[in-house]
Enzyme design. Structure first.
Site, short mmCIF file in Angstrom:
data_model
loop_
_atom_site.label_atom_id
_atom_site.label_comp_id
_atom_site.label_asym_id
_atom_site.label_seq_id
_atom_site.Cartn_x
_atom_site.Cartn_y
_atom_site.Cartn_z
N TRP A 40 0.98 -1.18 0.12
CA TRP A 40 -0.05 -0.03 0.23
C TRP A 40 0.92 1.36 0.17
O TRP A 40 0.32 2.48 0.35
CB TRP A 40 -1.00 -0.12 1.09
CG TRP A 40 -2.17 -0.99 1.16
CD1 TRP A 40 -3.19 -0.90 0.74
CD2 TRP A 40 -1.90 -2.49 1.47
NE1 TRP A 40 -3.93 -2.05 0.76
CE2 TRP A 40 -3.24 -3.01 1.28
CE3 TRP A 40 -0.95 -3.14 2.09
CZ2 TRP A 40 -3.55 -4.52 1.57
CZ3 TRP A 40 -1.15 -4.56 2.24
CH2 TRP A 40 -2.42 -5.21 2.16
N CYS A 75 -6.58 -5.14 -1.34
CA CYS A 75 -7.95 -5.92 -1.22
C CYS A 75 -8.54 -6.60 -2.11
O CYS A 75 -8.97 -7.82 -2.11
CB CYS A 75 -8.80 -5.09 -0.06
SG CYS A 75 -9.49 -3.66 -0.98
N HIS A 118 -13.60 -1.64 1.38
CA HIS A 118 -12.62 -3.00 1.60
C HIS A 118 -13.41 -4.29 1.00
O HIS A 118 -14.75 -4.40 0.89
CB HIS A 118 -12.46 -3.02 2.91
CG HIS A 118 -11.71 -4.16 3.32
ND1 HIS A 118 -10.57 -4.64 2.67
CD2 HIS A 118 -11.81 -5.58 4.17
CE1 HIS A 118 -9.98 -5.86 3.00
NE2 HIS A 118 -10.78 -6.16 4.01
N ASP A 178 -11.84 -13.17 4.58
CA ASP A 178 -11.29 -12.16 4.16
C ASP A 178 -9.52 -12.56 4.04
O ASP A 178 -9.04 -12.83 4.95
CB ASP A 178 -11.07 -10.90 5.09
CG ASP A 178 -10.73 -9.50 4.43
OD1 ASP A 178 -9.94 -9.65 3.42
OD2 ASP A 178 -10.88 -8.52 5.16
N TYR A 193 -6.85 4.16 0.18
CA TYR A 193 -8.11 3.73 0.40
C TYR A 193 -8.19 3.10 1.66
O TYR A 193 -9.38 2.86 2.09
CB TYR A 193 -8.35 3.06 -0.97
CG TYR A 193 -7.99 1.65 -0.67
CD1 TYR A 193 -8.97 0.60 -0.32
CD2 TYR A 193 -6.94 0.96 -1.14
CE1 TYR A 193 -8.23 -0.80 0.05
CE2 TYR A 193 -6.28 -0.22 -0.90
CZ TYR A 193 -7.17 -1.24 -0.60
OH TYR A 193 -6.68 -2.42 -0.38
#
Length: 780
Positions: free
Chosen positions: A331, A367, A426, A449, A612
């Site tokens: 990220w 993600c 997400h 997840d 984000y």
């Protein structure tokens, strides 16, 4: 001696088929010349006259051997030598049975693959689903006799197969098949060939099995093992009622198991973007890659019969955080040495690269990439799955089940304490299964997840957590329900530091988290809002009960002990699709006075560039706004962020967050609001050219206009279409400010039916530019 007779009985059966001569007695007679002369008839003397070489007389010292055959009634057969009903004789029964070859009937167009819904997988391996019969054919060295021959199949999976663990399976022959058992039945026979119908329980271990066939006889002779040198791949079976992943809706099965393309949503709740993703679960090499992932994990093969275990392992293995899994998360904005997460549009290249490199993690993912790959793997293994996007998704770091924001005495954010965050969006996954070990009502969709955020039992994974349990606030059910609950339904609580260093609540935002939870609709490319599956309607009594129920199991169980009154509210509105990249960003701040008296306040506003994920990069603008409201008045304040102030500040997703805080002079009421928004990027337009026919070349035109008044450096297009075009990069180079780029792709479709050609743009100055075109390919 002369005249002596020696009787020899044949030890073999003759006459393999009905109607053949019965067993015989062979009589051997030794005669002297005189005896033979006396017995010799006129016919033989006449024959010798015409053919003396064949019938010449022997000398006195020679012997003439004559076989004299006479029929003798055979003795009663012994029980184990009884001729079989199909006419086999003793001679055949005493030939040891062995297997010459095995045909798994694994053609993509054959009965097995079609009935098991595995005909779309690449290749001609036998790919089947558990809990459902399949057929194989054996060629033997002789006809099979059910009364005297014994035969069983031997399946093994994993490095140390054990019968007790279900990884070594011995499949006996039976007269009738029953459910929930490993067993086989002879259903056809033709000469030396037999066809077996084989049944498996719906709880079987999934994975790759090695097949052997073992033959012997009822007389307990040593067995013979034929190694088929062929593998059988067993998958979960959502079409089987006894399988825990059973899904009783044909349209949903087509969507959540068989559909190899989909849509993934991103952006903000008021600016929802969508991109097409090629899951490609049937593509060449993908099933092998998925099995490789299971093998590379620490999961015992015996645990692969439980989809809860498999899903949890997949959640951990898709990220490389602690187990050298598939994708490296990044990220930072610096993607040198890998591919920018925004540039991916398919799982195929990622999984094939991971497999071909023997498990070297692929760079990079965020993600939506983690979710897209997870969808591919779960669908490939037979577990119904979908990618799900939650807007305003909370990341709770202290298991409080609240999202906490801390300010100092002057209402300035305390960055080092603000570890909780709210992601603009997400993406995770839902997978479908029963949860027999949880109370009734917790089966169905389960949240899982693969993005590494927090550890679960020491590993970066999350789920499967019952969506029904999350909705009702029953966060004590495993796995990781508290974390998922906080993502979709935690309250955002604002805290101010007191002079003595303690903190007091000054505002609770009850609708700040978990909006527009989205997935692709069944049978179309439309967006389906599934927020109602995760939470009751905002503000309803059921929703408040769920929040307070969940909070009792968090680290701050008394957070709701104090009620707070409000008569002034503040919110931010975004018009239309929102601000566009390259232009000034304009928002509206709406302040309402719900009381019958005047109210005055000073709003402190600051806008920051954020990732984000909700992590702040830099604050780029601050200001104060004086607001005076008459009784029951509502005011709208136009807020503007000029392009020049953000042009060199943006990171991936072009996201910003506007924070408003204030205190009402008359009542000391604290006001707080945080709104995230993004700057919309242009689409990459794709126009198919020519007729789409299998085996015939066609083309597509890709067009992109730079929305910025600055040059984009080192632009790369990535193009792919399952059944149309293999994924590849097109180096475009620099693109000037407001310039338009057009390129034409030539390709030859290889598969008929509706297809999607997808493309994305990759460059450091601009992300999330992509496009898709529908191409309906017909047979040649």
């Amino acid at each position: 001696m002369p005249g002596e007779r020696l009787t020899v009985r044949n030890s073999l059966e003759v006459g393999r088929f009905p109607g053949a001569a019965p067993p015989t007695k062979v009589e051997l007679t030794i005669q002297s010349d005189e005896e033979k002369k006396a017995e010799e008839g006129c016919c033989r003397r006449w024959l010798r006259k015409f053919c003396p070489c064949c019938c010449k007389r022997q000398t006195s010292t020679s012997y003439d051997f004559t076989d004299k055959v006479e029929y003798v009634k055979p003795p009663a057969p012994e029980p184990d030598k009884q001729p079989s009903q199909d006419g086999e004789t003793k001679e055949m029964a005493e030939i040891k049975l062995s297997v010459c070859s095995v045909d798994l009937l694994s053609s993509k167009t054959g009965q097995n693959r079609l009935e098991h819904h595995t005909d779309q997988y690449h290749g001609d391996e036998l790919i089947i689903r558990r809990g459902q019969t399949f057929q194989i054919e054996l060629e033997l060295n002789r006809p099979f006799n059910e009364e005297s021959d014994k035969l069983h199949l031997d399946l093994r999976t994993g490095p140390l197969p054990l019968v007790s663990k279900g990884t070594h399976v011995i499949i006996p022959l039976v007269s009738e098949l029953e459910d929930q058992r490993w067993e086989a039945k002879v259903v056809e026979r033709s000469g030396n060939r037999i066809k077996l119908s084989v049944n498996s329980p719906a709880s079987s271990v999934i994975g790759l099995y090695r097949l052997a066939v073992v033959t012997s006889s009822v007389r307990n002779e040593a067995s013979t093992t034929h190694d088929a040198n062929k593998n059988i791949i067993m998958l979960f079976n959502p079409w089987c009622e006894d399988d825990t992943v059973f899904l009783d809706d044909e349209d949903e099965l087509k969507e959540y198991v068989l559909n190899d393309t989909g849509r993934i949503y991103y952006g903000t709740e008021k600016q929802i973007g969508a991109r097409t993703w090629n899951f490609g679960q049937f593509h060449e090499g993908i099933l092998d890659a998925c099995l490789f992932i299971l093998d590379k994990s620490d999961m015992s093969p015996s645990g692969r019969g439980d989809p809860v275990n498999v899903v949890r392992v997949i959640s951990a293995m898709i990220n490389a955080q602690d187990d050298f899994g598939v994708l490296v998360g990044n990220w930072s904005g610096n993607y040198s040495g890998g591919v920018s997460p925004a540039a991916w549009s398919s799982s195929v290249e990622i999984l094939k690269t991971y497999h071909s490199s023997n498990g070297t993690p692929v760079s990079y993912g965020q993600c939506w990439v983690f979710s897209g790959v997870t969808t591919t793997v779960l669908r490939c293994l037979g577990i119904p799955a979908r990618s799900v996007t939650n807007f305003q998704s909370a990341h709770d770091t202290d298991v409080s089940l609240t999202t906490d924001v801390f300010f100092d005495e002057n209402l300035e954010p305390i960055d080092e304490l603000n570890t909780d965050s709210v992601w603009n969006f997400h993406v995770w996954n839902d997978c479908w299964m029963a949860r027999p070990h949880l109370p009734p009502g917790n089966g169905g969709w389960q949240a899982v997840d693969s993005t590494p955020q927090e550890t679960s039992q020491g590993t970066f994974c999350c789920g499967p957590a019952s969506v029904n349990a999350i909705r009702s606030g029953q966060v004590y059910h495993k796995h990781d329900a508290p974390f998922v609950f906080a993502e979709v339904n935690s309250d955002k609580i604002y805290w101010q530091r007191n002079k003595d260093g303690t903190f007091s609540q000054f505002h609770i935002e009850k609708k700040a988290v978990g909006h527009c939870i989205s997935t692709k609709a069944v049978g179309s490319d439309e967006r389906e809002d599934i927020t109602h599956l995760y939470k009751h309607p905002e503000g309803s009594e059921e929703e408040r009960i769920a929040v307070e129920t969940a909070s009792r199991y968090g680290s701050k169980p008394d957070v709701y002990s104090k009620a707070m009154a409000e008569d002034v509210s503040v919110e931010v509105k975004i018009e239309g699709e929102g601000p566009r990249m390259g232009a000034d960003a304009k928002l509206s701040i709406v302040v309402k006075n719900l009381s019958a008296q005047t109210r005055q306040t000073t709003l402190h506003s600051q806008v920051a560039v954020i990732y984000y994920t909700g992590v702040l990069k830099d604050t780029i603008k601050k200001e104060q706004i004086q607001v005076e409201l008459s009784a029951n008045e509502e005011k709208t304040i136009e807020w503007v962020l000029p392009y020049q102030q953000y042009q060199n500040q943006l990171v991936d997703q072009a996201a910003l967050m506007l924070t408003l805080t204030g205190k009402v002079n008359e009542t000391q009421q604290m006001l707080a609001n945080q709104t995230t928004f993004r700057l919309r990027t242009p689409d990459l337009n794709i126009t198919p050219l020519g007729e789409a026919v299998v085996g015939k070349e066609m083309a597509a035109k890709l067009t992109f206009k730079n929305p910025l008044p600055r040059t984009l450096k080192s632009v790369v297009f990535r193009v792919e279409g399952l059944g149309l075009q293999k994924g590849h990069e097109v180096l475009v180079g620099d693109v000037g400010g407001h310039a338009t780029v057009t390129l034409t792709e030539h390709f030859i479709p290889t598969q008929p039916g509706p297809r999607k050609l997808v493309a994305s743009l990759d460059c450091k100055q601009l992300t999330q530019v992509h496009g898709v075109a529908d191409v309906n390919v017909r047979e040649s």
